[in-house]
Design a protein around this motif. Sequence first.
Motif, mmCIF file in Angstrom:
data_model
loop_
_atom_site.group_PDB
_atom_site.id
_atom_site.type_symbol
_atom_site.label_atom_id
_atom_site.label_comp_id
_atom_site.label_asym_id
_atom_site.label_seq_id
_atom_site.Cartn_x
_atom_site.Cartn_y
_atom_site.Cartn_z
ATOM 1 N N ALA A 161 48.114 46.588 50.760
ATOM 2 C CA ALA A 161 47.637 46.297 49.399
ATOM 3 C C ALA A 161 47.107 44.872 49.241
ATOM 4 O O ALA A 161 46.009 44.694 48.688
ATOM 5 C CB ALA A 161 48.729 46.591 48.376
ATOM 6 N N PRO A 162 47.816 43.836 49.704
ATOM 7 C CA PRO A 162 47.274 42.478 49.520
ATOM 8 C C PRO A 162 45.916 42.283 50.205
ATOM 9 O O PRO A 162 45.055 41.578 49.682
ATOM 10 C CB PRO A 162 48.341 41.570 50.143
ATOM 11 C CG PRO A 162 49.587 42.374 50.117
ATOM 12 C CD PRO A 162 49.161 43.805 50.290
ATOM 13 N N TYR B 207 49.830 41.940 39.518
ATOM 14 C CA TYR B 207 48.966 43.110 39.741
ATOM 15 C C TYR B 207 49.451 43.890 40.961
ATOM 16 O O TYR B 207 49.579 45.122 40.918
ATOM 17 C CB TYR B 207 47.506 42.675 39.907
ATOM 18 C CG TYR B 207 46.584 43.845 40.069
ATOM 19 C CD1 TYR B 207 46.136 44.549 38.957
ATOM 20 C CD2 TYR B 207 46.178 44.271 41.333
ATOM 21 C CE1 TYR B 207 45.312 45.651 39.103
ATOM 22 C CE2 TYR B 207 45.356 45.376 41.478
ATOM 23 C CZ TYR B 207 44.923 46.055 40.363
ATOM 24 O OH TYR B 207 44.109 47.154 40.508
ATOM 25 N N LEU B 208 49.734 43.188 42.047
ATOM 26 C CA LEU B 208 50.243 43.841 43.265
ATOM 27 C C LEU B 208 51.581 44.530 43.012
ATOM 28 O O LEU B 208 51.808 45.652 43.478
ATOM 29 C CB LEU B 208 50.392 42.829 44.395
ATOM 30 C CG LEU B 208 49.145 42.518 45.189
ATOM 31 C CD1 LEU B 208 49.364 41.310 46.083
ATOM 32 C CD2 LEU B 208 48.706 43.718 46.002
ATOM 33 N N ALA B 209 52.458 43.882 42.282
ATOM 34 C CA ALA B 209 53.774 44.463 41.997
ATOM 35 C C ALA B 209 53.633 45.752 41.194
ATOM 36 O O ALA B 209 54.303 46.751 41.489
ATOM 37 C CB ALA B 209 54.642 43.452 41.248
ATOM 38 N N ALA B 210 52.752 45.757 40.210
ATOM 39 C CA ALA B 210 52.543 46.962 39.399
ATOM 40 C C ALA B 210 51.943 48.088 40.243
ATOM 41 O O ALA B 210 52.343 49.249 40.120
ATOM 42 C CB ALA B 210 51.631 46.643 38.210
ATOM 43 N N LEU B 211 51.010 47.751 41.112
ATOM 44 C CA LEU B 211 50.395 48.734 42.002
ATOM 45 C C LEU B 211 51.443 49.323 42.946
ATOM 46 O O LEU B 211 51.510 50.547 43.131
ATOM 47 C CB LEU B 211 49.278 48.045 42.785
ATOM 48 C CG LEU B 211 48.258 48.885 43.505
ATOM 49 C CD1 LEU B 211 47.573 49.872 42.569
ATOM 50 C CD2 LEU B 211 47.214 47.967 44.148
ATOM 51 N N ASP C 288 46.823 36.949 37.599
ATOM 52 C CA ASP C 288 48.157 37.019 38.194
ATOM 53 C C ASP C 288 48.163 38.063 39.302
ATOM 54 O O ASP C 288 48.550 39.205 39.101
ATOM 55 C CB ASP C 288 49.195 37.358 37.124
ATOM 56 C CG ASP C 288 50.622 37.155 37.614
ATOM 57 O OD1 ASP C 288 50.842 37.088 38.853
ATOM 58 O OD2 ASP C 288 51.520 37.070 36.766
ATOM 59 N N ARG C 289 47.700 37.622 40.463
ATOM 60 C CA ARG C 289 47.568 38.504 41.617
ATOM 61 C C ARG C 289 48.884 39.186 41.961
ATOM 62 O O ARG C 289 48.941 40.380 42.230
ATOM 63 C CB ARG C 289 47.054 37.687 42.807
ATOM 64 C CG ARG C 289 46.936 38.432 44.102
ATOM 65 C CD ARG C 289 46.536 37.449 45.214
ATOM 66 N NE ARG C 289 46.416 38.083 46.486
ATOM 67 C CZ ARG C 289 47.436 38.285 47.321
ATOM 68 N NH1 ARG C 289 48.640 37.891 46.972
ATOM 69 N NH2 ARG C 289 47.247 38.869 48.478
ATOM 70 N N GLU C 290 49.980 38.427 41.967
ATOM 71 C CA GLU C 290 51.280 38.972 42.351
ATOM 72 C C GLU C 290 51.761 40.031 41.366
ATOM 73 O O GLU C 290 52.335 41.041 41.778
ATOM 74 C CB GLU C 290 52.303 37.858 42.523
ATOM 75 C CG GLU C 290 52.033 36.964 43.721
ATOM 76 C CD GLU C 290 51.830 37.742 45.029
ATOM 77 O OE1 GLU C 290 52.627 38.667 45.319
ATOM 78 O OE2 GLU C 290 50.884 37.437 45.762
#
Length: 141
Positions: A93-94, A126-130, A122-124
């Motif tokens: 994902a990242p 967004y990644l956490a939600a994904l 807020d990249r982190e």
Amino acid sequence: MPSPETAWRSRCPINVSLEIFGDRWSLLVVRDLLFGGPRSFSQLLGAQEGIATNVLTDRLQRLEAHGIVERRPDPEDGRRRRYLLTPKGLDLAPILIEMVSWGGRHEDTAAPPAILREIKRDREAYLAALRERRKADREGK
């Protein structure tokens, strides 16, 4: 295609990664599973890039052999199969987020502006939600 047991051309981590998913189609399959959730073969086949049936079959087999994708029975129709990202696949994902961000900054793409803003803000988060959405898919929620 090297199997997980096969020796790589080199043990360079970039080389190993490229041998697994560095072709034209594999990351697009991962993209569809990452951003769209579980997909059937026909849904993956319908992606806008127009992958051929035999190429999709090969890429799914390769990604499955390397533990990036798994195939499960469709809960609505047990005769059909759905593809999902494994935890190992979700670790991509990242990389995909950075590719979306880079492409959105430097080229005219179809990336939704709201998503680009959210990644930039807020990249982190967004990644956490994904990751949470895909984890829920894996747990059948």
